[in-house]
Design an enzyme around this catalytic site. Structure first.
Site, PDB file in Angstrom:
ATOM      1  N   SER A 118       0.844  -1.187   0.000  1.00 14.97           N
ATOM      2  CA  SER A 118       0.000   0.000   0.000  1.00 14.97           C
ATOM      3  C   SER A 118       0.882   1.240   0.000  1.00 14.97           C
ATOM      4  CB  SER A 118      -0.875   0.000   1.256  1.00 14.97           C
ATOM      5  OG  SER A 118      -1.503   1.249   1.428  1.00 14.97           O
ATOM      6  N   TYR A 143      -0.628  -0.359  10.659  1.00 16.17           N
ATOM      7  CA  TYR A 143      -0.875  -0.759   9.267  1.00 16.17           C
ATOM      8  C   TYR A 143       0.241  -0.235   8.358  1.00 16.17           C
ATOM      9  CZ  TYR A 143      -3.198  -1.400   4.781  1.00 16.17           C
ATOM     10  OH  TYR A 143      -3.497  -1.773   3.498  1.00 16.17           O
TER      11      TYR A 143
END
Length: 189
Positions: A118, A143
């Site tokens: 990501s 994350y």
């Protein structure tokens, strides 16, 4: 040669539903469902053993699983859940699958590992105190750290892989998935 798509899923029921949807669109497809829980090293080993017994080689390994719990959780081995699933699980799975990737090179000339990461990796910082929950937990930071670890793993791995096995990293863009299911509804929207 026959192409078989293997879905490695934590929840075999959901995996079975995904298989059914795929077959509804492509009834000729060969789709198998295996159980794999990346929060458990034992589950990873069981999956690899079962996959190897059934197939012996793998052409493409896609490391796609991710989780984003809002509250701190831990894997079976005591690692912070996002670091454990999003990074360590993929790390272990990849290394255990390497012999089968190499067999694919011998049989077909090439094999690939795809890491779904990501762009949030740019916000990531590696905090080794967070691996076992020794520092404050912030879901977004955890994350971003896990996605940075994925990207660093890809770079290190790509320099060490045997000839014929390649490592790729990609950002999928916005995806309609349930990964953010624990965030407040207004933010999820």
């Amino acid at each position: 040669r026959d192409l078989v798509v293997c879905l490695a899923c934590r929840d075999p029921l959901k995996g079975g539903l995904a298989r059914t949807r795929i077959l509804a669109q492509m009834p000729w497809a060969q789709v198998e469902v295996f159980r794999l829980d990346l929060s458990s090293f034992a589950s990873i080993r069981q999956f690899v053993d079962a996959f190897e017994a059934q197939h012996g080689a793998v052409d493409i390994l896609v490391n796609n699983a991710a989780t984003v719990p809002i509250r701190r959780q831990f894997t079976h081995e005591g690692f912070e859940m996002q670091f454990g699933v999003n990074y360590l699980g993929h790390f272990m799975l990849t290394h255990l699958m390497l012999p089968m990737l190499q067999r694919s090179v011998e049989l077909r000339g090439e094999a690939r590992i795809v890491h779904v990461t990501s762009l949030t990796h740019v916000l990531g910082r590696i905090d080794d105190r967070s691996f076992r929950g020794e520092s404050a937990y912030k879901a977004g930071a955890a994350y971003a750290q896990s996605k940075l670890a994925n990207l660093l793993f890809h770079h290190a791995l790509s320099r060490r892989l045997p000839m014929g096995v390649s490592s790729l990293a990609m950002h999928p863009g916005s995806v309609a998935s349930q990964i953010w299911r624990e965030v407040p509804k207004w933010l999820y929207a």
